[in-house]
Design a protein around this motif. Sequence first.
Motif, PDB file in Angstrom:
ATOM      1  N   LEU A   1       0.844  -1.213   0.000  1.00 53.30           N
ATOM      2  CA  LEU A   1       0.000   0.000   0.000  1.00 53.30           C
ATOM      3  C   LEU A   1       0.873   1.255   0.000  1.00 53.30           C
ATOM      4  O   LEU A   1       0.543   2.263   0.630  1.00 53.30           O
ATOM      5  CB  LEU A   1      -0.953   0.007   1.213  1.00 53.30           C
ATOM      6  N   LYS A   2       2.016   1.164  -0.737  1.00 50.99           N
ATOM      7  CA  LYS A   2       2.960   2.294  -0.702  1.00 50.99           C
ATOM      8  C   LYS A   2       2.552   3.424  -1.635  1.00 50.99           C
ATOM      9  O   LYS A   2       2.902   4.563  -1.424  1.00 50.99           O
ATOM     10  CB  LYS A   2       4.365   1.797  -1.053  1.00 50.99           C
ATOM     11  N   ASN A   3       1.860   3.099  -2.726  1.00 48.24           N
ATOM     12  CA  ASN A   3       1.460   4.212  -3.597  1.00 48.24           C
ATOM     13  C   ASN A   3      -0.057   4.252  -3.777  1.00 48.24           C
ATOM     14  O   ASN A   3      -0.778   3.314  -3.434  1.00 48.24           O
ATOM     15  CB  ASN A   3       2.203   4.152  -4.939  1.00 48.24           C
ATOM     16  N   ALA A   4      -0.502   5.378  -4.344  1.00 46.31           N
ATOM     17  CA  ALA A   4      -1.943   5.629  -4.431  1.00 46.31           C
ATOM     18  C   ALA A   4      -2.652   4.596  -5.306  1.00 46.31           C
ATOM     19  O   ALA A   4      -3.779   4.190  -5.003  1.00 46.31           O
ATOM     20  CB  ALA A   4      -2.181   7.027  -4.977  1.00 46.31           C
ATOM     21  N   THR A   5      -1.985   4.151  -6.373  1.00 46.49           N
ATOM     22  CA  THR A   5      -2.644   3.199  -7.277  1.00 46.49           C
ATOM     23  C   THR A   5      -2.944   1.889  -6.556  1.00 46.49           C
ATOM     24  O   THR A   5      -4.054   1.355  -6.627  1.00 46.49           O
ATOM     25  CB  THR A   5      -1.741   2.899  -8.493  1.00 46.49           C
ATOM     26  N   ASP A   6      -1.920   1.366  -5.866  1.00 44.73           N
ATOM     27  CA  ASP A   6      -2.116   0.102  -5.139  1.00 44.73           C
ATOM     28  C   ASP A   6      -3.166   0.277  -4.046  1.00 44.73           C
ATOM     29  O   ASP A   6      -3.998  -0.610  -3.821  1.00 44.73           O
ATOM     30  CB  ASP A   6      -0.804  -0.365  -4.506  1.00 44.73           C
ATOM     31  N   THR A   7      -3.115   1.418  -3.378  1.00 43.03           N
ATOM     32  CA  THR A   7      -4.075   1.648  -2.299  1.00 43.03           C
ATOM     33  C   THR A   7      -5.497   1.676  -2.855  1.00 43.03           C
ATOM     34  O   THR A   7      -6.402   1.051  -2.289  1.00 43.03           O
ATOM     35  CB  THR A   7      -3.752   2.968  -1.557  1.00 43.03           C
ATOM     36  N   GLU A   8      -5.685   2.363  -3.980  1.00 43.40           N
ATOM     37  CA  GLU A   8      -7.036   2.428  -4.562  1.00 43.40           C
ATOM     38  C   GLU A   8      -7.509   1.051  -5.003  1.00 43.40           C
ATOM     39  O   GLU A   8      -8.667   0.678  -4.844  1.00 43.40           O
ATOM     40  CB  GLU A   8      -7.081   3.390  -5.762  1.00 43.40           C
ATOM     41  N   ARG A   9      -6.589   0.282  -5.591  1.00 38.25           N
ATOM     42  CA  ARG A   9      -6.929  -1.070  -6.025  1.00 38.25           C
ATOM     43  C   ARG A   9      -7.406  -1.888  -4.828  1.00 38.25           C
ATOM     44  O   ARG A   9      -8.381  -2.629  -4.895  1.00 38.25           O
ATOM     45  CB  ARG A   9      -5.672  -1.717  -6.635  1.00 38.25           C
ATOM     46  N   PHE A  10      -6.694  -1.726  -3.730  1.00 41.61           N
ATOM     47  CA  PHE A  10      -7.037  -2.469  -2.516  1.00 41.61           C
ATOM     48  C   PHE A  10      -8.402  -2.016  -1.974  1.00 41.61           C
ATOM     49  O   PHE A  10      -9.257  -2.839  -1.624  1.00 41.61           O
ATOM     50  CB  PHE A  10      -5.926  -2.264  -1.477  1.00 41.61           C
ATOM     51  N   VAL A  11      -8.588  -0.699  -1.953  1.00 40.58           N
ATOM     52  CA  VAL A  11      -9.867  -0.166  -1.453  1.00 40.58           C
ATOM     53  C   VAL A  11     -11.016  -0.703  -2.304  1.00 40.58           C
ATOM     54  O   VAL A  11     -12.052  -1.139  -1.781  1.00 40.58           O
ATOM     55  CB  VAL A  11      -9.842   1.389  -1.452  1.00 40.58           C
ATOM     56  N   GLN A  12     -10.818  -0.723  -3.623  1.00 40.93           N
ATOM     57  CA  GLN A  12     -11.869  -1.250  -4.505  1.00 40.93           C
ATOM     58  C   GLN A  12     -12.156  -2.715  -4.195  1.00 40.93           C
ATOM     59  O   GLN A  12     -13.295  -3.157  -4.179  1.00 40.93           O
ATOM     60  CB  GLN A  12     -11.464  -1.130  -5.989  1.00 40.93           C
ATOM     61  N   ARG A  13     -11.082  -3.470  -3.948  1.00 42.70           N
ATOM     62  CA  ARG A  13     -11.260  -4.898  -3.650  1.00 42.70           C
ATOM     63  C   ARG A  13     -12.089  -5.076  -2.368  1.00 42.70           C
ATOM     64  O   ARG A  13     -12.969  -5.911  -2.298  1.00 42.70           O
ATOM     65  CB  ARG A  13      -9.881  -5.572  -3.525  1.00 42.70           C
TER      66      ARG A  13
END
Length: 319
Positions: free
Chosen positions: A164-176
């Motif tokens: 969860l280091k960058n915004a893209t990964d964080t958003e992907r995770f939030v969507q999941r």
Amino acid sequence: DSELGTSRLMVNSSEKSSRSGVPSFFQHSVEGWRVNSSLVLMIRKDVLRFLDAERDVSVVKSSFKPGDTIHYVLDRRRTLNVSHTLHSLLPDVSPLKNKRFRTCAVVGNSGVLLNSGCGKEIDSHDFVIRCNLPPLSEFAEDVGLRSDFTTMNPSVIQRAYGGLKNATDTERFVQRLRGLNDSVLWIPAFMVKGGERHVESVNELIVKRKLRVRTAYPSLRLIHVVRGYWLTNKINIKRPSTGLLMYTLATRFCDEIHLYGFWPFPRDANGNMVKYHYYDMLKYRYFSNAGPHRMPLEFKTLKMLHSKGALKLTTSKCE
Ligand code: CTP
């Protein structure tokens, strides 16, 4: 003899394989599987002598207060402090309190699911358990979409979401997590030291983004009591895999348990390659004694239970 009669089926750690590399015990599949309800009841009763599945599935708010110290289950010298965020996410009561389902699916992550067409069948069960937050939508045909209960080892955050280091990964995770839609997210946060940063970031995200998931954190004794149950049946599994933990818990809540995606072998019954996970390139790690689990031994046990009608193990295409 053990109650399951498993002692006659004792296996040693080097599983016997035929020349094709396919475990010989799986070459003769049993036709016409039928549930053996009296065995199911016997196993449930037996399991309940070891674990209070309703309670062991999660610690609850009243078990701790913020600032309390928890000793890691498999690393007793290391400790973790219960943060306010973690405490706020502990459920008030066990998420499976008073629950009972006619049929349940426990879905493992083996590549054996690819091209299985099992999605519809999996989704048709009354309760669907998934392991380690696996991707679903791209594989819906083979694995389905429904999840009522999803586990997530802290290591998944590093492995699949870049820590969860960058915004893209964080958003992907939030969507999941949004996709979990108010179902249970089960985080083994107190097993081993290592993922506490990740657990805390996940917890903070859930609170900050008001994600509608029902968080649960397994009890501190779950692994020990599950190990104890299998040991009395002469199955020595030091560190049960998530899949085996889920099957063992499910015996308490489900009258008929169907397992999919359990196949810890690099080849299928026809000698074709099988990916370790249906969704990534992770390699097989469980054939050496260095690996944490003994999945081939677990599999052999589950296969034996399948042949007795205690559970249904699907390792091929669904009709
Ligand atoms: N599994 C299996 N065969 C595979 C992969 C997984 O039988 N090839 C089962 C195991 O019971 C495993 C579960 O599916 O626990 C979930 O798979 P995975 O997410 O890969 O678990 P791991 O991270 O490898 O192990 P664990 O969460 O058990 O520590």
